[in-house]
Design a protein around this motif. Sequence first.
Motif, short mmCIF file in Angstrom:
data_model
loop_
_atom_site.label_atom_id
_atom_site.label_comp_id
_atom_site.label_asym_id
_atom_site.label_seq_id
_atom_site.Cartn_x
_atom_site.Cartn_y
_atom_site.Cartn_z
N HIS A 107 0.62 -1.14 0.13
CA HIS A 107 -0.18 0.06 -0.11
C HIS A 107 1.11 1.06 -0.10
O HIS A 107 1.68 1.24 0.81
N TYR A 108 0.60 2.18 -0.96
CA TYR A 108 1.28 3.62 -0.98
C TYR A 108 0.80 4.30 0.07
O TYR A 108 -0.49 4.50 0.32
N LEU A 109 1.92 4.81 0.86
CA LEU A 109 1.61 5.92 1.87
C LEU A 109 1.90 7.31 1.62
O LEU A 109 1.41 8.25 2.31
N GLY A 110 2.59 7.48 0.59
CA GLY A 110 2.89 8.85 0.20
C GLY A 110 4.37 8.86 -0.11
O GLY A 110 5.11 8.19 -0.20
N ARG A 111 4.80 10.31 -0.22
CA ARG A 111 6.16 10.64 -0.51
C ARG A 111 6.73 11.66 0.44
O ARG A 111 6.02 12.24 1.07
N THR A 112 8.03 11.63 0.68
CA THR A 112 8.83 12.54 1.62
C THR A 112 10.16 13.04 0.84
O THR A 112 10.43 12.35 -0.29
N SER A 113 10.67 13.96 1.36
CA SER A 113 12.12 14.52 0.65
C SER A 113 13.08 14.54 1.80
O SER A 113 12.79 15.03 2.78
N ALA A 114 14.24 14.17 1.50
CA ALA A 114 15.33 14.24 2.17
C ALA A 114 15.72 15.49 2.62
O ALA A 114 15.96 15.85 3.84
N ASN A 115 15.68 16.47 1.85
CA ASN A 115 16.05 17.79 1.75
C ASN A 115 15.58 18.79 0.39
O ASN A 115 16.26 18.68 -0.39
N PRO A 116 14.37 19.01 0.48
CA PRO A 116 13.72 19.72 -0.82
C PRO A 116 14.59 21.02 -1.24
O PRO A 116 14.21 21.46 -2.49
N SER A 117 15.47 21.59 -0.38
CA SER A 117 16.27 22.74 -0.84
C SER A 117 17.35 22.30 -1.81
O SER A 117 18.01 22.91 -2.56
N THR A 118 17.79 20.98 -1.70
CA THR A 118 18.91 20.76 -2.15
C THR A 118 18.93 19.29 -2.93
O THR A 118 19.69 19.21 -4.07
N ASN A 119 17.99 18.66 -2.77
CA ASN A 119 17.96 17.38 -3.34
C ASN A 119 16.54 17.17 -4.41
O ASN A 119 15.58 17.84 -3.85
N ALA A 120 16.58 16.77 -5.63
CA ALA A 120 15.56 16.69 -6.53
C ALA A 120 14.89 15.71 -6.65
O ALA A 120 13.85 15.63 -7.25
N ASN A 121 14.96 14.59 -5.74
CA ASN A 121 14.54 13.37 -5.76
C ASN A 121 13.62 13.29 -4.45
O ASN A 121 13.52 13.97 -3.52
N LEU A 122 12.68 12.22 -4.65
CA LEU A 122 11.71 11.94 -3.47
C LEU A 122 11.89 10.36 -3.11
O LEU A 122 12.40 9.66 -3.67
N MET A 123 11.47 10.12 -1.85
CA MET A 123 11.32 8.79 -1.22
C MET A 123 9.75 8.57 -1.30
O MET A 123 9.08 9.49 -0.67
N HIS A 124 9.64 7.37 -1.76
CA HIS A 124 8.12 6.98 -1.74
C HIS A 124 8.05 5.83 -0.91
O HIS A 124 8.92 4.83 -0.79
N MET A 125 7.01 6.15 0.11
CA MET A 125 6.73 5.11 1.23
C MET A 125 5.68 4.19 1.09
O MET A 125 4.58 4.64 0.49
N PHE A 126 5.92 2.79 1.56
CA PHE A 126 4.87 1.90 1.46
C PHE A 126 4.96 1.04 2.74
O PHE A 126 5.78 1.06 3.53
N VAL A 127 3.46 0.51 2.99
CA VAL A 127 3.34 -0.64 3.92
C VAL A 127 3.33 -1.71 3.16
O VAL A 127 2.28 -1.95 2.42
#
Length: 186
Positions: A107-127
């Motif tokens: 199940h997809y839980l959403g997304r988060t960013s390590a540091n949106p000021s410098t990192n252009a990618n996302l972490m996608h979270m699941f259970v």
Amino acid sequence: MSDLIWKTLSSEYLFKDNWLKARKDRCERADGTIIDPYYVLEYDDWVTALPVTEDGKIILVRQYRHALGEVCIELPGGCVDASDAALEDAIRREMLEETGYAFETVHYLGRTSANPSTNANLMHMFVATGGKRVQDQDLDQNEEIEVLEVTFEELQQLIDEKRIVQSMHMNTIFYALRYLDKLGYK
């Protein structure tokens, strides 16, 4: 809000390698102010999951993290590969490779960013639930991963003792426990 978005006037790559690119941008704010240089790190998107076995255990992994010089307790996960058709495919592949477990549901839980000021990618979270060990680990050349099975109580103890230092994994744990209705506030 659109007046807060910067315009990129130019962009130059300073470094490119397999999984990291660094670039220098020249930007303009809506009020005309020029921001030069502005450095951005580009990584592939990441996936991670709180995996729960069919008998209710949580799967964690222990591995050495060279940047910290420490062995860390984490959730399984990794980079989204070009071969992954979807984010769910990426997390299922990562969990299978790192732990040897396959899961009935993800199940997809959403997304988060390590540091949106410098990192252009996302972490996608699941259970992931209904996990069953179906194969041996299939690790990358640079991976040495120990698989741990813990109870929800033991996970809570690891959290209480601040033993999980990967902040984005803590985000995933929070959202997963909330989704599973296992989140207790003290």
